[in-house]
Design a protein around this motif. Structure first.
Motif, mmCIF file in Angstrom:
data_model
loop_
_atom_site.group_PDB
_atom_site.id
_atom_site.type_symbol
_atom_site.label_atom_id
_atom_site.label_comp_id
_atom_site.label_asym_id
_atom_site.label_seq_id
_atom_site.Cartn_x
_atom_site.Cartn_y
_atom_site.Cartn_z
ATOM 1 N N GLU A 6 0.838 -1.207 0.000
ATOM 2 C CA GLU A 6 0.000 0.000 0.000
ATOM 3 C C GLU A 6 0.865 1.246 0.000
ATOM 4 O OE1 GLU A 6 -2.155 -2.847 2.999
ATOM 5 O OE2 GLU A 6 -0.102 -2.195 2.585
ATOM 6 N N SER A 7 0.286 2.321 -0.515
ATOM 7 C CA SER A 7 0.932 3.628 -0.444
ATOM 8 C C SER A 7 -0.144 4.700 -0.485
ATOM 9 C CB SER A 7 1.923 3.820 -1.598
ATOM 10 O OG SER A 7 1.260 3.721 -2.844
ATOM 11 N N GLY A 8 0.238 5.911 -0.075
ATOM 12 C CA GLY A 8 -0.662 7.036 -0.217
ATOM 13 C C GLY A 8 -1.294 7.548 1.052
ATOM 14 N N GLY A 9 -1.024 6.915 2.183
ATOM 15 C CA GLY A 9 -1.585 7.420 3.428
ATOM 16 C C GLY A 9 -0.933 8.729 3.838
ATOM 17 N N GLY A 10 -1.476 9.328 4.899
ATOM 18 C CA GLY A 10 -0.901 10.570 5.386
ATOM 19 C C GLY A 10 -1.846 11.293 6.302
ATOM 20 N N LEU A 11 -1.552 12.569 6.505
ATOM 21 C CA LEU A 11 -2.336 13.428 7.387
ATOM 22 C C LEU A 11 -3.119 14.419 6.541
ATOM 23 C CD1 LEU A 11 -3.005 14.624 10.215
ATOM 24 C CD2 LEU A 11 -0.915 16.007 9.979
ATOM 25 N N VAL A 12 -4.406 14.548 6.840
ATOM 26 C CA VAL A 12 -5.259 15.457 6.089
ATOM 27 C C VAL A 12 -6.278 16.072 7.050
ATOM 28 C CG1 VAL A 12 -6.910 13.655 5.447
ATOM 29 C CG2 VAL A 12 -6.665 15.672 3.995
ATOM 30 N N GLN A 13 -6.721 17.267 6.730
ATOM 31 C CA GLN A 13 -7.755 17.905 7.545
ATOM 32 C C GLN A 13 -9.128 17.355 7.198
ATOM 33 O OE1 GLN A 13 -7.302 22.147 6.984
ATOM 34 N NE2 GLN A 13 -6.025 22.297 8.826
ATOM 35 N N ALA A 14 -10.025 17.436 8.151
ATOM 36 C CA ALA A 14 -11.393 16.997 7.911
ATOM 37 C C ALA A 14 -11.965 17.726 6.690
ATOM 38 C CB ALA A 14 -12.252 17.272 9.139
ATOM 39 N N GLY A 15 -12.666 16.957 5.870
ATOM 40 C CA GLY A 15 -13.204 17.508 4.638
ATOM 41 C C GLY A 15 -12.291 17.342 3.438
ATOM 42 N N GLY A 16 -11.060 16.948 3.698
ATOM 43 C CA GLY A 16 -10.094 16.779 2.627
ATOM 44 C C GLY A 16 -10.175 15.420 1.959
ATOM 45 N N SER A 17 -9.215 15.174 1.058
ATOM 46 C CA SER A 17 -9.195 13.946 0.271
ATOM 47 C C SER A 17 -7.823 13.294 0.321
ATOM 48 C CB SER A 17 -9.546 14.245 -1.192
ATOM 49 O OG SER A 17 -10.856 14.776 -1.311
ATOM 50 N N LEU A 18 -7.826 11.995 0.176
ATOM 51 C CA LEU A 18 -6.605 11.212 0.043
ATOM 52 C C LEU A 18 -6.875 10.060 -0.900
ATOM 53 C CD1 LEU A 18 -5.002 10.653 3.597
ATOM 54 C CD2 LEU A 18 -3.970 11.854 1.661
ATOM 55 N N GLY A 19 -5.832 9.639 -1.611
ATOM 56 C CA GLY A 19 -5.950 8.465 -2.462
ATOM 57 C C GLY A 19 -4.955 7.415 -2.032
ATOM 58 N N LEU A 20 -5.428 6.198 -1.853
ATOM 59 C CA LEU A 20 -4.562 5.073 -1.511
ATOM 60 C C LEU A 20 -4.376 4.185 -2.734
ATOM 61 C CD1 LEU A 20 -6.031 3.980 1.947
ATOM 62 C CD2 LEU A 20 -4.307 5.727 1.444
ATOM 63 N N SER A 21 -3.201 3.599 -2.826
ATOM 64 C CA SER A 21 -2.904 2.648 -3.889
ATOM 65 C C SER A 21 -2.401 1.357 -3.282
ATOM 66 C CB SER A 21 -1.838 3.211 -4.831
ATOM 67 O OG SER A 21 -2.263 4.397 -5.449
ATOM 68 N N CYS A 22 -2.636 0.274 -3.995
ATOM 69 C CA CYS A 22 -2.155 -1.031 -3.563
ATOM 70 C C CYS A 22 -1.635 -1.750 -4.804
ATOM 71 C CB CYS A 22 -3.271 -1.830 -2.911
ATOM 72 S SG CYS A 22 -2.840 -3.537 -2.501
ATOM 73 N N ALA A 23 -0.343 -2.033 -4.804
ATOM 74 C CA ALA A 23 0.285 -2.730 -5.924
ATOM 75 C C ALA A 23 0.470 -4.202 -5.560
ATOM 76 C CB ALA A 23 1.636 -2.096 -6.242
ATOM 77 N N ALA A 24 0.077 -5.068 -6.487
ATOM 78 C CA ALA A 24 0.115 -6.507 -6.233
ATOM 79 C C ALA A 24 1.109 -7.205 -7.149
ATOM 80 C CB ALA A 24 -1.272 -7.105 -6.438
ATOM 81 N N SER A 25 1.690 -8.249 -6.626
ATOM 82 C CA SER A 25 2.495 -9.141 -7.458
ATOM 83 C C SER A 25 1.649 -10.355 -7.791
ATOM 84 C CB SER A 25 3.750 -9.564 -6.707
ATOM 85 O OG SER A 25 3.388 -10.339 -5.579
ATOM 86 N N GLY A 26 2.116 -11.192 -8.666
ATOM 87 C CA GLY A 26 1.364 -12.399 -8.990
ATOM 88 C C GLY A 26 0.765 -12.357 -10.376
ATOM 89 N N ARG A 27 0.495 -13.524 -10.928
ATOM 90 C CA ARG A 27 0.061 -13.601 -12.323
ATOM 91 C C ARG A 27 -1.431 -13.485 -12.513
ATOM 92 N NH1 ARG A 27 3.659 -18.543 -14.895
ATOM 93 N NH2 ARG A 27 5.719 -17.646 -14.517
ATOM 94 N N THR A 28 -2.205 -13.786 -11.489
ATOM 95 C CA THR A 28 -3.651 -13.907 -11.679
ATOM 96 C C THR A 28 -4.414 -12.805 -10.968
ATOM 97 O OG1 THR A 28 -3.774 -15.427 -9.802
ATOM 98 C CG2 THR A 28 -3.518 -16.388 -12.000
ATOM 99 N N PHE A 29 -3.876 -11.617 -10.931
ATOM 100 C CA PHE A 29 -4.497 -10.500 -10.216
ATOM 101 C C PHE A 29 -5.913 -10.265 -10.685
ATOM 102 C CE2 PHE A 29 -4.708 -6.625 -7.888
ATOM 103 C CZ PHE A 29 -5.415 -5.737 -8.690
ATOM 104 N N SER A 30 -6.164 -10.356 -11.967
ATOM 105 C CA SER A 30 -7.473 -9.995 -12.499
ATOM 106 C C SER A 30 -8.593 -10.873 -11.959
ATOM 107 C CB SER A 30 -7.457 -10.050 -14.027
ATOM 108 O OG SER A 30 -7.168 -11.367 -14.457
ATOM 109 N N GLY A 31 -8.266 -12.064 -11.508
ATOM 110 C CA GLY A 31 -9.286 -12.969 -10.998
ATOM 111 C C GLY A 31 -9.577 -12.817 -9.523
ATOM 112 N N TYR A 32 -8.775 -12.054 -8.825
ATOM 113 C CA TYR A 32 -8.949 -11.879 -7.384
ATOM 114 C C TYR A 32 -10.010 -10.830 -7.078
ATOM 115 C CZ TYR A 32 -4.697 -14.498 -6.195
ATOM 116 O OH TYR A 32 -3.757 -15.477 -6.016
ATOM 117 N N ALA A 33 -10.693 -11.034 -5.981
ATOM 118 C CA ALA A 33 -11.442 -9.934 -5.375
ATOM 119 C C ALA A 33 -10.457 -9.153 -4.501
ATOM 120 C CB ALA A 33 -12.583 -10.464 -4.519
ATOM 121 N N MET A 34 -10.578 -7.841 -4.523
ATOM 122 C CA MET A 34 -9.672 -6.977 -3.764
ATOM 123 C C MET A 34 -10.487 -6.131 -2.792
ATOM 124 S SD MET A 34 -6.774 -7.811 -4.971
ATOM 125 C CE MET A 34 -5.778 -6.551 -4.148
ATOM 126 N N GLY A 35 -9.947 -5.991 -1.591
ATOM 127 C CA GLY A 35 -10.664 -5.236 -0.580
ATOM 128 C C GLY A 35 -9.774 -4.264 0.161
#
Length: 123
Positions: A6-35
């Protein structure tokens, strides 16, 4: 075997926005459910959002309308866009992968986990 970072966490004020990313390894990513799950101090890990193999999305009531989950199978990545953040959104956010392409809402249903990223929302 799948590794999640994961990446993208941090400190933000109420009302603000943040975006998180999650990079995966492995060959069959498209078949997984992600949460995305989160865990605040002294609380259990809770479901936030998930996306299945066909890109259907699911959200906890507490984040519906504010958070958006998406995936890019070519990049083997899943994203969580968080808008209108509230102090109660403060937690460590975890990315998780489920071998079965269907979504479940309990942490025990997921097979692989990232290390987590801290999100802090100040009032």
């Amino acid at each position: 075997q799948v590794q999640l970072v994961e990446s993208g966490g941090g400190l933000v004020q109420a009302g603000g926005s943040l975006g998180l990313s999650c990079a995966a390894s492995g060959r069959t990513f498209s078949g997984y459910a992600m949460g995305w799950f989160r865990q605040a101090p002294g609380k259990e890990r809770e479901f936030v959002a998930a996306i299945n193999w066909s890109r259907a999305t699911f959200y906890a009531d507490s984040v519906k309308g504010r958070f958006t989950i998406s995936r890019d199978n070519a990049r083997k990545s899943v994203y969580l866009q968080m808008n209108s953040l509230k102090p109660e959104d403060t937690a460590v956010y975890y990315c998780a992968a489920r071998y079965s392409g269907s979504v479940v809402y309990t942490p025990s249903g997921y097979d692989y986990w990232g290390q987590g990223t801290q999100v802090t929302v100040s009032s």
